[in-house]
Design a protein around this motif. Sequence first.
Motif, PDB file in Angstrom:
ATOM      1  N   VAL A 167       8.088  14.888 -18.586  1.00 41.08           N
ATOM      2  CA  VAL A 167       7.140  14.133 -17.763  1.00 41.08           C
ATOM      3  C   VAL A 167       5.743  14.717 -17.980  1.00 41.08           C
ATOM      4  CG1 VAL A 167       6.467  13.481 -15.421  1.00 41.08           C
ATOM      5  CG2 VAL A 167       8.893  13.541 -16.064  1.00 41.08           C
ATOM      6  N   LEU A 168       4.800  13.838 -18.304  1.00 42.44           N
ATOM      7  CA  LEU A 168       3.429  14.255 -18.598  1.00 42.44           C
ATOM      8  C   LEU A 168       2.479  13.570 -17.627  1.00 42.44           C
ATOM      9  CD1 LEU A 168       3.825  13.851 -22.426  1.00 42.44           C
ATOM     10  CD2 LEU A 168       3.476  16.032 -21.287  1.00 42.44           C
ATOM     11  N   GLY A 169       1.947  14.327 -16.681  1.00 46.34           N
ATOM     12  CA  GLY A 169       0.989  13.774 -15.743  1.00 46.34           C
ATOM     13  C   GLY A 169      -0.389  13.690 -16.373  1.00 46.34           C
ATOM     14  N   ILE A 170      -1.128  12.650 -16.021  1.00 45.22           N
ATOM     15  CA  ILE A 170      -2.502  12.472 -16.496  1.00 45.22           C
ATOM     16  C   ILE A 170      -3.438  12.953 -15.387  1.00 45.22           C
ATOM     17  CG2 ILE A 170      -4.245  10.789 -17.205  1.00 45.22           C
ATOM     18  CD1 ILE A 170      -1.992   9.110 -18.414  1.00 45.22           C
ATOM     19  N   PRO A 171      -4.141  14.077 -15.603  1.00 48.65           N
ATOM     20  CA  PRO A 171      -5.007  14.618 -14.555  1.00 48.65           C
ATOM     21  C   PRO A 171      -6.167  13.674 -14.229  1.00 48.65           C
ATOM     22  CG  PRO A 171      -4.602  16.236 -16.310  1.00 48.65           C
ATOM     23  CD  PRO A 171      -4.140  14.910 -16.806  1.00 48.65           C
ATOM     24  N   ARG A 172      -6.638  13.738 -12.980  1.00 51.48           N
ATOM     25  CA  ARG A 172      -6.047  14.691 -12.073  1.00 51.48           C
ATOM     26  C   ARG A 172      -4.938  14.044 -11.213  1.00 51.48           C
ATOM     27  NH1 ARG A 172     -11.805  15.735 -11.270  1.00 51.48           N
ATOM     28  NH2 ARG A 172     -12.444  17.776 -12.070  1.00 51.48           N
ATOM     29  N   GLY A 173      -5.202  12.868 -10.672  1.00 48.43           N
ATOM     30  CA  GLY A 173      -4.284  12.275  -9.704  1.00 48.43           C
ATOM     31  C   GLY A 173      -2.897  12.017 -10.240  1.00 48.43           C
ATOM     32  N   TRP A 200      -5.059   0.599  -3.182  1.00 47.63           N
ATOM     33  CA  TRP A 200      -3.619   0.496  -2.978  1.00 47.63           C
ATOM     34  C   TRP A 200      -3.030   1.723  -2.294  1.00 47.63           C
ATOM     35  CZ3 TRP A 200      -0.571  -3.769  -3.949  1.00 47.63           C
ATOM     36  CH2 TRP A 200      -1.286  -4.866  -4.413  1.00 47.63           C
ATOM     37  N   TYR A 201      -3.883   2.625  -1.888  1.00 47.61           N
ATOM     38  CA  TYR A 201      -3.440   3.846  -1.208  1.00 47.61           C
ATOM     39  C   TYR A 201      -4.099   3.944   0.163  1.00 47.61           C
ATOM     40  CZ  TYR A 201      -1.617   5.815  -5.613  1.00 47.61           C
ATOM     41  OH  TYR A 201      -0.913   6.047  -6.767  1.00 47.61           O
ATOM     42  N   ASP A 202      -3.308   4.377   1.154  1.00 46.35           N
ATOM     43  CA  ASP A 202      -3.904   4.710   2.446  1.00 46.35           C
ATOM     44  C   ASP A 202      -4.756   5.968   2.324  1.00 46.35           C
ATOM     45  OD1 ASP A 202      -2.809   2.598   3.867  1.00 46.35           O
ATOM     46  OD2 ASP A 202      -0.960   3.691   4.283  1.00 46.35           O
ATOM     47  N   ARG A 203      -4.276   6.920   1.537  1.00 47.25           N
ATOM     48  CA  ARG A 203      -5.010   8.166   1.321  1.00 47.25           C
ATOM     49  C   ARG A 203      -5.173   8.355  -0.184  1.00 47.25           C
ATOM     50  NH1 ARG A 203      -3.219  14.357   3.058  1.00 47.25           N
ATOM     51  NH2 ARG A 203      -5.071  15.381   2.194  1.00 47.25           N
ATOM     52  N   PHE A 204      -6.432   8.423  -0.635  1.00 44.96           N
ATOM     53  CA  PHE A 204      -6.722   8.542  -2.064  1.00 44.96           C
ATOM     54  C   PHE A 204      -7.847   9.552  -2.260  1.00 44.96           C
ATOM     55  CE2 PHE A 204      -8.058   6.826  -6.297  1.00 44.96           C
ATOM     56  CZ  PHE A 204      -6.821   6.899  -6.922  1.00 44.96           C
ATOM     57  N   ARG A 214      12.224  13.938 -28.057  1.00 49.59           N
ATOM     58  CA  ARG A 214      12.316  13.818 -26.606  1.00 49.59           C
ATOM     59  C   ARG A 214      11.521  12.606 -26.126  1.00 49.59           C
ATOM     60  NH1 ARG A 214      11.843  19.779 -23.987  1.00 49.59           N
ATOM     61  NH2 ARG A 214      13.163  18.744 -22.457  1.00 49.59           N
ATOM     62  N   ALA A 215      11.959  12.035 -25.024  1.00 50.29           N
ATOM     63  CA  ALA A 215      11.234  10.911 -24.423  1.00 50.29           C
ATOM     64  C   ALA A 215      10.047  11.442 -23.642  1.00 50.29           C
ATOM     65  CB  ALA A 215      12.154  10.116 -23.497  1.00 50.29           C
ATOM     66  N   ALA A 216       8.879  10.873 -23.873  1.00 54.28           N
ATOM     67  CA  ALA A 216       7.669  11.254 -23.146  1.00 54.28           C
ATOM     68  C   ALA A 216       7.430  10.230 -22.044  1.00 54.28           C
ATOM     69  CB  ALA A 216       6.478  11.302 -24.093  1.00 54.28           C
ATOM     70  N   ILE A 217       7.409  10.697 -20.807  1.00 52.72           N
ATOM     71  CA  ILE A 217       7.149   9.843 -19.648  1.00 52.72           C
ATOM     72  C   ILE A 217       5.729  10.131 -19.181  1.00 52.72           C
ATOM     73  CG2 ILE A 217       7.991   9.029 -17.426  1.00 52.72           C
ATOM     74  CD1 ILE A 217      10.085   8.974 -19.659  1.00 52.72           C
ATOM     75  N   LEU A 218       4.798   9.239 -19.460  1.00 44.96           N
ATOM     76  CA  LEU A 218       3.404   9.407 -19.075  1.00 44.96           C
ATOM     77  C   LEU A 218       3.195   8.814 -17.688  1.00 44.96           C
ATOM     78  CD1 LEU A 218       1.764   8.278 -22.446  1.00 44.96           C
ATOM     79  CD2 LEU A 218       2.611  10.541 -21.822  1.00 44.96           C
ATOM     80  N   VAL A 219       2.600   9.582 -16.790  1.00 45.67           N
ATOM     81  CA  VAL A 219       2.469   9.158 -15.392  1.00 45.67           C
ATOM     82  C   VAL A 219       1.022   9.270 -14.949  1.00 45.67           C
ATOM     83  CG1 VAL A 219       3.152   9.632 -13.005  1.00 45.67           C
ATOM     84  CG2 VAL A 219       4.834   9.836 -14.849  1.00 45.67           C
ATOM     85  N   ASP A 220       0.508   8.202 -14.341  1.00 42.76           N
ATOM     86  CA  ASP A 220      -0.819   8.232 -13.719  1.00 42.76           C
ATOM     87  C   ASP A 220      -0.702   7.678 -12.316  1.00 42.76           C
ATOM     88  OD1 ASP A 220      -3.498   8.744 -13.493  1.00 42.76           O
ATOM     89  OD2 ASP A 220      -4.104   7.570 -15.237  1.00 42.76           O
ATOM     90  N   ASP A 221      -1.773   7.839 -11.517  1.00 37.36           N
ATOM     91  CA  ASP A 221      -1.731   7.320 -10.144  1.00 37.36           C
ATOM     92  C   ASP A 221      -2.107   5.845 -10.071  1.00 37.36           C
ATOM     93  OD1 ASP A 221      -4.433   7.572 -10.622  1.00 37.36           O
ATOM     94  OD2 ASP A 221      -4.802   9.071  -9.052  1.00 37.36           O
ATOM     95  N   VAL A 275       0.834  -1.192   0.000  1.00 39.31           N
ATOM     96  CA  VAL A 275       0.000   0.000   0.000  1.00 39.31           C
ATOM     97  C   VAL A 275       0.877   1.254   0.000  1.00 39.31           C
ATOM     98  CG1 VAL A 275      -1.629   1.368   1.371  1.00 39.31           C
ATOM     99  CG2 VAL A 275      -1.993  -1.075   1.087  1.00 39.31           C
ATOM    100  N   PHE A 276       0.511   2.239  -0.820  1.00 34.98           N
ATOM    101  CA  PHE A 276       1.195   3.518  -0.850  1.00 34.98           C
ATOM    102  C   PHE A 276       0.514   4.466   0.135  1.00 34.98           C
ATOM    103  CE2 PHE A 276       1.407   1.591  -5.077  1.00 34.98           C
ATOM    104  CZ  PHE A 276       2.784   1.466  -5.209  1.00 34.98           C
ATOM    105  N   ARG A 277       1.306   5.268   0.803  1.00 36.84           N
ATOM    106  CA  ARG A 277       0.730   6.187   1.790  1.00 36.84           C
ATOM    107  C   ARG A 277      -0.184   7.203   1.096  1.00 36.84           C
ATOM    108  NH1 ARG A 277       5.133   7.630   3.934  1.00 36.84           N
ATOM    109  NH2 ARG A 277       5.447   9.634   2.901  1.00 36.84           N
ATOM    110  N   ASP A 278       0.316   7.819   0.045  1.00 38.14           N
ATOM    111  CA  ASP A 278      -0.466   8.787  -0.720  1.00 38.14           C
ATOM    112  C   ASP A 278       0.174   8.918  -2.097  1.00 38.14           C
ATOM    113  OD1 ASP A 278       1.830  10.334  -0.314  1.00 38.14           O
ATOM    114  OD2 ASP A 278       0.914  11.550   1.259  1.00 38.14           O
ATOM    115  N   ARG A 279      -0.357   9.807  -2.916  1.00 36.68           N
ATOM    116  CA  ARG A 279       0.154   9.935  -4.286  1.00 36.68           C
ATOM    117  C   ARG A 279       1.591  10.461  -4.307  1.00 36.68           C
ATOM    118  NH1 ARG A 279      -5.308  11.430  -4.755  1.00 36.68           N
ATOM    119  NH2 ARG A 279      -6.491  10.270  -6.358  1.00 36.68           N
TER     120      ARG A 279
END
Length: 212
Positions: free
Chosen positions: A30-36, A192-196, A125-132, A5-9
């Motif tokens: 780095v490209l975050g996927i909204p919102r989390g 998988w999160y304590d706080r989500f 450039r390398a695109a790093i796509l990130v989601d929670d 379990v992850f504590r938070d994002r």
Amino acid sequence: MLSAVFRDRHEAGERLAEALVGRVDDRAVVLGIPRGGVIVAVPVARALAAPLDIVVPRKLGAPGNPELGIGAVAPGVRVVDERLVRALHVASDYLDEEAARQEAELGRRLLAYRGDRPPPNLAGRAAILVDDGVATGGTALAAVGWARAQRAPTVVFGAPVGPPETAARLGAACDAVVLLQTPYGFSAVGEWYDRFDQVTDDEVRAALPVAG
């Protein structure tokens, strides 16, 4: 599962950053996927000393069941799960109408988060796509399609958790997929999160300059 379990994002992002360091060159974006996903992406961008921006995909919901994704859209990109569309007998008119609805929301979010700033230049450039986290991978695939359309030569998808079958699905579209946990019997990212907590538009706007 308690040890996974992850504590938070934010903590999940720090752990994801550790797994991504050394896997991409110094011309990554780095490209975050909204919102989390934007909150998770902040420590990733910091660790990689990379600029942080966003990509906004939206799920296409099934008729009468909007939580069931039958595809996704990103700016200029539409991905459809043809197998599911056939199984549910989804009409093409419905797909077009649902895509138009989600593209309108997509436009609203882009304006809210980025304002009049242009999208990042991903050429070369390398695109790093990130989601929670990732479930079926539909919106992630739309984000990948967008990054490819922006001429990113390398696309990496990273998230703290997702099922192994989705990792395989994304692996066929990405140059690399980094999931910290790939549990069988996966049901929901939030487990998988304590706080989500739900992330707001204001939190996304506040996060974007932090890592830049």
